[in-house]
Design a protein around this motif. Structure first.
Motif, short mmCIF file in Angstrom:
data_model
loop_
_atom_site.label_atom_id
_atom_site.label_comp_id
_atom_site.label_asym_id
_atom_site.label_seq_id
_atom_site.Cartn_x
_atom_site.Cartn_y
_atom_site.Cartn_z
N ASP A 126 -4.90 7.35 -1.22
CA ASP A 126 -5.57 7.03 0.05
C ASP A 126 -6.78 7.88 0.32
OD1 ASP A 126 -3.81 4.97 0.58
OD2 ASP A 126 -2.48 6.20 1.79
N ALA A 167 -9.65 6.03 -1.06
CA ALA A 167 -9.65 4.59 -0.78
C ALA A 167 -11.06 4.07 -0.57
CB ALA A 167 -8.78 4.28 0.44
N ASP A 168 -11.27 2.87 -1.06
CA ASP A 168 -12.56 2.21 -0.91
C ASP A 168 -12.69 1.47 0.42
OD1 ASP A 168 -13.23 3.04 -3.49
OD2 ASP A 168 -12.39 1.23 -4.39
N ARG A 169 -11.61 1.36 1.13
CA ARG A 169 -11.61 0.57 2.38
C ARG A 169 -12.11 1.36 3.54
NH1 ARG A 169 -6.25 2.48 2.72
NH2 ARG A 169 -5.23 1.83 0.86
N ALA A 187 -0.87 -2.70 -7.03
CA ALA A 187 -2.27 -2.83 -6.60
C ALA A 187 -2.73 -4.28 -6.68
CB ALA A 187 -3.16 -1.93 -7.46
N ARG A 240 0.84 -1.22 0.00
CA ARG A 240 0.00 0.00 0.00
C ARG A 240 0.86 1.25 0.00
NH1 ARG A 240 -4.71 -2.04 4.07
NH2 ARG A 240 -6.04 -2.94 2.44
N GLU A 265 -9.11 -1.45 -5.05
CA GLU A 265 -9.30 -0.01 -4.90
C GLU A 265 -9.61 0.60 -6.26
OE1 GLU A 265 -9.24 1.56 -2.00
OE2 GLU A 265 -8.50 -0.11 -0.81
N THR A 266 -10.54 1.51 -6.30
CA THR A 266 -10.85 2.22 -7.53
C THR A 266 -9.66 3.07 -7.96
OG1 THR A 266 -13.17 2.30 -6.89
CG2 THR A 266 -12.47 3.81 -8.62
N PRO A 291 -5.99 3.03 -6.78
CA PRO A 291 -4.90 2.54 -5.94
C PRO A 291 -3.83 3.62 -5.73
CG PRO A 291 -4.90 1.45 -8.08
CD PRO A 291 -6.10 2.31 -8.03
N THR A 331 -7.88 -5.18 -0.40
CA THR A 331 -9.15 -5.03 -1.11
C THR A 331 -8.93 -4.25 -2.39
OG1 THR A 331 -9.60 -3.01 0.13
CG2 THR A 331 -10.52 -5.05 1.01
#
Length: 151
Positions: free
Chosen positions: A146, A149-151, A129, A100, A140-141, A143, A138
């Motif tokens: 942040d 981030a989708d998380r 990614a 990441r 990510e749309t 990457p 997970t």
């Protein structure tokens, strides 16, 4: 208005990325020493593959900087690596955090380059990614971004 030329900005981004790759090579070397090809073969293979990919990227960045007439930033003698690393899950989590971090650095490089360098940075970002998924990340749309981030 910034006094830095576009070439200086690109060189700075390449140097920053090289510094991150030095750290990644070191850290994945440590993680590789904490995995077992017999007890956790999938993790061992994933960490070994990541180590090889980061070494190749580091070497590519050294060549890019040298060809541009810059002195590539040197590796530090040692880097902090997440601890503890006593279980495969802890090694996997450390590898995910490392990928990441690399994705963030490559997103910066993408934003700071053009042409062939940008294409290479995009490929490196994409590969990083995807490797996050190997370490149970997970999708990510965006990457490396942040803030999105989708998380």
């Amino acid at each position: 208005m910034s006094s830095a030329s576009p070439e200086a900005s690109t060189l700075d981004a390449l140097q920053t990325t090289l510094a991150a790759e030095h750290a990644a090579v070191y850290a994945f070397g440590v993680l590789g020493g904490r995995t077992s090809s017999s007890a956790s073969p999938d993790l061992f293979t994933a960490v070994s593959s990541a180590y090889a990919a980061h070494r190749a990227r580091r070497d590519h960045l050294v060549r890019e900087l040298t060809e541009a007439g810059a002195e590539p930033v040197a590796a530090e003698p040692a880097y902090d690596v997440a601890r503890p690393l006593d279980t495969p899950t802890q090694v996997e989590q450390a590898a995910l955090a490392l990928e990441r971090s690399c994705a963030t650095t490559y997103a910066y490089l993408v934003a700071s380059t053009t042409g062939d360098q940008r294409r290479w940075a995009i490929d490196a970002l994409r590969e990083t990614a995807v490797r996050e998924l190997v370490f149970r990340g997970t999708p990510e749309t965006f990457p490396g971004a942040d803030e999105h981030a989708d998380r």
